[in-house]
Design a protein around this motif. Structure first.
Motif, mmCIF file in Angstrom:
data_model
loop_
_atom_site.group_PDB
_atom_site.id
_atom_site.type_symbol
_atom_site.label_atom_id
_atom_site.label_comp_id
_atom_site.label_asym_id
_atom_site.label_seq_id
_atom_site.Cartn_x
_atom_site.Cartn_y
_atom_site.Cartn_z
ATOM 1 N N ASP A 207 0.811 -1.223 0.000
ATOM 2 C CA ASP A 207 0.000 0.000 0.000
ATOM 3 C C ASP A 207 0.844 1.271 0.000
ATOM 4 O O ASP A 207 0.378 2.328 -0.429
ATOM 5 N N LYS A 208 2.083 1.197 0.484
ATOM 6 C CA LYS A 208 2.897 2.405 0.605
ATOM 7 C C LYS A 208 4.208 2.347 -0.182
ATOM 8 O O LYS A 208 4.670 3.355 -0.685
ATOM 9 N N LEU A 246 5.013 6.137 -0.173
ATOM 10 C CA LEU A 246 3.905 7.062 0.067
ATOM 11 C C LEU A 246 3.900 7.437 1.542
ATOM 12 O O LEU A 246 3.384 6.699 2.380
ATOM 13 N N THR A 248 2.482 10.197 2.998
ATOM 14 C CA THR A 248 1.089 10.539 3.302
ATOM 15 C C THR A 248 0.300 10.368 2.006
ATOM 16 O O THR A 248 0.855 9.966 0.985
ATOM 17 N N GLU A 249 -0.987 10.695 2.035
ATOM 18 C CA GLU A 249 -1.785 10.585 0.817
ATOM 19 C C GLU A 249 -1.299 11.523 -0.274
ATOM 20 O O GLU A 249 -1.512 11.261 -1.455
#
Length: 288
Positions: A207-208, A246, A248-249
Motif C-alpha cells: 500500500d505504501k 507514500l 502521506t496521501e
C-alpha cells in the motif's frame, strides 16, 4: 354570487399555474482552470571512476512544478543547479538547466514540446508517447543550438520507440543519437549513436512502498569521424534499482541508484581503460 364566481375563477388560474412543470435551468459547465497538480525537489549525485583524487562528483539540486489545464493539457517547469564537489577545493558551480514543457493528451497518444536552456546551449524538443495494450513507447527529438557558435549545433534524439509489457515485466529498445552540424565541441565526431535493450520490472509493492529494477545492455555504439577513424567504442552494462514510498496521501519520497560498467574497444591504436559510472538520486513530490 358574483364575488364567489370571481374567487373561484382566481383559484382555478392559480391552480393551473402551479400544475405546470417548471423548466429546469440548464447547467453551465465550469470553465477549465490552470491549477498546480504537484511540486517537488530532488538531489542527484553523479560520479565515475575517472574522477581525480578528492573529487566526489557532480551534485545537482532540482525543483519542479507541474500544472494542468482542463483534462487534456499539462505543463511542467523544472530548474536545476549543478556543482562540482571536491574534498580539497569544495563546491564549484558547473552549470544550470531550465526546462519548460507543455503536453496535450489524446486517446492513446500524448504530444508536446519542451524548451531547455543550459549554460552553453538552448534545446528545442518535440515530445511524444503512446500506449496501445501491451505496447508503448516515447520519443524526444531535439535541435540543440549552441550559444554563440552555430558550428556546434546538432540534431539529437533520445527514445524508446518500442516497449512490450507483460504483467510486471517490460522490455524495450533504447536509442540515443546526435548528428553534429560542425566541428566544434564534439571531438571530431560527425554522427554518434548508442543502442540498448532494457529490461524493467516491478519487484515489490504494497500500500505504501514500491520497488522497481532495470537491466541495461548496450549492444551497439557507432560513430562517424570527420578526420580520423580513431575513437573509443563503449560496450556498456547497467543496473538500476528504484523505490518510492507514500509518506502521506499527498507526499511521496522516491529515489534510485544506477550503476554502469563501461568496457571500451579502441578503433585506433589505444584503448581507454574500462571504468564505471554511478548515479544516485532522492527526492520528494507533493501532489494537490
Amino acid at each position: 354570487m358574483k364575488k364567489i364566481s370571481i374567487l373561484l375563477a382566481s383559484l382555478a388560474i392559480v391552480s393551473s399555474a402551479y400544475g405546470k412543470e417548471v423548466m429546469p435551468v440548464a447547467e453551465v459547465a465550469p470553465a477549465p482552470m490552470l491549477k498546480v497538480t504537484s511540486v517537488g525537489q530532488s538531489i542527484e549525485i553523479d560520479n565515475d571512476s575517472n574522477s581525480e583524487d578528492g573529487n566526489v562528483g557532480i551534485v545537482m539540486l532540482g525543483n519542479s512544478v507541474n500544472l494542468a489545464y482542463g483534462d487534456d493539457w499539462t505543463f511542467g517547469l523544472f530548474a536545476r543547479k549543478e556543482w562540482n564537489t571536491d574534498t580539497d577545493d569544495g563546491f564549484g558551480s558547473t552549470g544550470s538547466r531550465l526546462d519548460l514543457s507543455a503536453m496535450r493528451a489524446y486517446e492513446n497518444v500524448n504530444l508536446g514540446v519542451r524548451w531547455r536552456q543550459e549554460k552553453e546551449s538552448d534545446s528545442y524538443f518535440l515530445l511524444g508517447d503512446y500506449s496501445y495494450g501491451m505496447l508503448s513507447g516515447w520519443f524526444e527529438p531535439a535541435y540543440v543550438s549552441s550559444s554563440g557558435n552555430d558550428d556546434a549545433d546538432s540534431f539529437y534524439i533520445e527514445a524508446m520507440p518500442v516497449i512490450a509489457t507483460y504483467g510486471p515485466v517490460s522490455i524495450g529498445y533504447y536509442i540515443e543519437a546526435s548528428d553534429y552540424r560542425g566541428d566544434s565541441n564534439n571531438d571530431g565526431v560527425e554522427k554518434e549513436s548508442v543502442h540498448q535493450v532494457r529490461l524493467m520490472a516491478d519487484l515489490y509493492s504494497n500500500d505504501k512502498l514500491a520497488i522497481n529494477g532495470e537491466l541495461r545492455y548496450q549492444f551497439a555504439h557507432d560513430a562517424d569521424m570527420k578526420d580520423s577513424t580513431e575513437w573509443q567504442e563503449n560496450n556498456k552494462y547497467g543496473v538500476q534499482v528504484g523505490a518510492n514510498y507514500l509518506l502521506t496521501e499527498a507526499l511521496t519520497i522516491d529515489g534510485y541508484y544506477l550503476y554502469e560498467f563501461n568496457e571500451y574497444t579502441g578503433h585506433g591504436e589505444n584503448d581507454d581503460a574500462d571504468d564505471y559510472y554511478g548515479e544516485f538520486a532522492i527526492g520528494w513530490t507533493y501532489s494537490f
